[in-house]
Scaffold this motif. Structure first.
Motif, PDB file in Angstrom:
ATOM      1  N   ARG A   1       0.827  -1.200   0.000  1.00 20.07           N
ATOM      2  CA  ARG A   1       0.000   0.000   0.000  1.00 20.07           C
ATOM      3  C   ARG A   1       0.864   1.255   0.000  1.00 20.07           C
ATOM      4  O   ARG A   1       0.594   2.224  -0.715  1.00 20.07           O
ATOM      5  CB  ARG A   1      -0.918   0.029   1.219  1.00 20.07           C
ATOM      6  CG  ARG A   1      -1.969  -1.021   1.232  1.00 20.07           C
ATOM      7  CD  ARG A   1      -2.937  -0.875   0.137  1.00 20.07           C
ATOM      8  NE  ARG A   1      -3.731   0.339   0.268  1.00 20.07           N
ATOM      9  CZ  ARG A   1      -4.577   0.747  -0.665  1.00 20.07           C
ATOM     10  NH1 ARG A   1      -4.705   0.041  -1.772  1.00 20.07           N
ATOM     11  NH2 ARG A   1      -5.274   1.841  -0.493  1.00 20.07           N
ATOM     12  N   VAL A   2       1.899   1.252   0.853  1.00 19.73           N
ATOM     13  CA  VAL A   2       2.784   2.425   0.936  1.00 19.73           C
ATOM     14  C   VAL A   2       3.484   2.653  -0.395  1.00 19.73           C
ATOM     15  O   VAL A   2       3.595   3.787  -0.871  1.00 19.73           O
ATOM     16  CB  VAL A   2       3.813   2.224   2.074  1.00 19.73           C
ATOM     17  CG1 VAL A   2       4.906   3.256   1.990  1.00 19.73           C
ATOM     18  CG2 VAL A   2       3.126   2.325   3.402  1.00 19.73           C
ATOM     19  N   TYR A   3       3.897   1.567  -1.041  1.00 19.45           N
ATOM     20  CA  TYR A   3       4.557   1.707  -2.339  1.00 19.45           C
ATOM     21  C   TYR A   3       3.582   2.241  -3.382  1.00 19.45           C
ATOM     22  O   TYR A   3       3.947   3.056  -4.220  1.00 19.45           O
ATOM     23  CB  TYR A   3       5.112   0.355  -2.772  1.00 19.45           C
ATOM     24  CG  TYR A   3       5.786   0.401  -4.110  1.00 19.45           C
ATOM     25  CD1 TYR A   3       7.036   0.984  -4.241  1.00 19.45           C
ATOM     26  CD2 TYR A   3       5.177  -0.111  -5.239  1.00 19.45           C
ATOM     27  CE1 TYR A   3       7.655   1.048  -5.455  1.00 19.45           C
ATOM     28  CE2 TYR A   3       5.791  -0.058  -6.463  1.00 19.45           C
ATOM     29  CZ  TYR A   3       7.035   0.525  -6.565  1.00 19.45           C
ATOM     30  OH  TYR A   3       7.644   0.591  -7.770  1.00 19.45           O
ATOM     31  N   GLY A   4       2.314   1.788  -3.323  1.00 12.36           N
ATOM     32  CA  GLY A   4       1.340   2.280  -4.276  1.00 12.36           C
ATOM     33  C   GLY A   4       1.073   3.760  -4.111  1.00 12.36           C
ATOM     34  O   GLY A   4       0.781   4.449  -5.080  1.00 12.36           O
ATOM     35  N   ARG A   5       1.195   4.276  -2.895  1.00  9.74           N
ATOM     36  CA  ARG A   5       0.886   5.683  -2.682  1.00  9.74           C
ATOM     37  C   ARG A   5       2.113   6.569  -2.866  1.00  9.74           C
ATOM     38  O   ARG A   5       2.045   7.603  -3.517  1.00  9.74           O
ATOM     39  CB  ARG A   5       0.321   5.873  -1.278  1.00  9.74           C
ATOM     40  CG  ARG A   5      -0.029   7.306  -0.967  1.00  9.74           C
ATOM     41  CD  ARG A   5      -0.697   7.406   0.373  1.00  9.74           C
ATOM     42  NE  ARG A   5      -2.084   6.962   0.315  1.00  9.74           N
ATOM     43  CZ  ARG A   5      -3.107   7.785   0.067  1.00  9.74           C
ATOM     44  NH1 ARG A   5      -2.881   9.047  -0.166  1.00  9.74           N
ATOM     45  NH2 ARG A   5      -4.330   7.339   0.062  1.00  9.74           N
TER      46      ARG A   5
END
Lengths: 103, 173
Positions: A85-89
């Motif tokens: 999730r952090v990488y996607g954001r």
């Protein structure tokens, strides 16, 4: 059959724990930190198994190590989901660059 | 004989751990972690924990390591280049390297001091060479039943939570 003294296991586990700690401090990558945490959990398990050798009736140490493995499996799945999730954001996996709650 | 095997496997484990520490490509680190897990499983066997060694190989190597490698591959750097090791490289600043080594070596020295100054007096006698599976099964179903059930619920919660977190809720991003 010769048995290995418990101190040998403790030394190996201490070395493995310190290597894991150094990895999770030095790596600037979320998954690198996870690798270090896995190493530290394994080192703790070696300690538990080495002391559990002297408890052949109830095997408390080995059972505790089994639960540690279960918790490690749960931890790594949730951590990887959060990392994705952090990488996607933020489009990065560097913990120094992820310093805002909201982009 | 057993001591020699112990030395071989512990040297393998520590060497692979140090390789993770010094390698700059994270994929190599993940494959070195495979060697570490196998070495730890061998140490479990030498300590008389056969069931734990097999479950270590199945859970860590079969599950966690595959998951970690998937995670590394899904979070590559975006820039394109011909250098195939470029995508997973981790640049480490020198100050953090120094602090990491200082912390690791300091904690190792402290633990060594504690281990060699303490005098462990074991309560029970050494384990004889028999299988531990029966004892573990009986203990899990009698005196450790509550932690067993809690572990089952924890795994269920972690499964649902991870699936919910990993869902792509905004497909434009």
């Amino acid at each position: 059959m010769t048995t290995i003294p418990v101190q040998y296991y403790l030394v190996i586990a201490a070395a493995l724990f310190c290597i894991g700690l150094a990895i999770s401090i030095t790596k600037r990558h979320f998954i690198g930190m996870l690798l270090g945490i896995e190493l530290m959990l394994n080192a703790v398990n070696i300690n538990l198994v080495a002391f559990g050798r002297h408890d052949p009736e109830r095997l408390s140490g080995q059972l505790f190590a089994l639960f540690v493995i279960v918790v490690a499996a749960a931890e790594v799945t949730v951590a990887l989901a959060i990392i994705l999730r952090v990488y996607g954001r933020f489009k990065t996996v560097d913990p120094d660059k992820v310093n805002e709650l909201k982009q | 004989m057993e001591v020699i095997i112990f030395y071989i496997f512990s040297a393998l484990t520590l060497a692979a751990g140090l390789f993770i520490l010094f390698s700059r490509n994270l994929i190599y680190g993940a494959f070195a972690l495979f060697v570490v897990f196998l070495g730890v499983a061998a140490l479990y066997v030498l300590a008389g924990a056969d069931f734990l060694a097999v479950s270590q190989i199945m859970i860590y190597v079969g599950g966690i390591l595959v998951l970690l490698i998937f995670g590394i591959m899904l979070t590559q750097k975006k820039e394109k280049s011909d250098d195939s090791t470029r995508h997973n490289r981790v640049e480490v600043p020198i100050t953090r390297k120094i602090w990491g080594f200082l912390t690791g070596i300091g904690l190792f020295g402290l633990l060594m001091k504690v281990i060699f100054s303490s005098d462990f007096r074991m309560a029970g006698e050494e384990m004889s060479t028999k299988s531990t599976i029966k004892t573990i099964g009986v203990e899990l179903m009698t005196s450790h039943l509550l932690p067993f059930e809690i572990a089952a619920i924890l795994l269920l919660v972690a499964l649902i939570g991870a699936a919910y977190l990993a869902l792509n809720r905004n497909p434009t991003a």
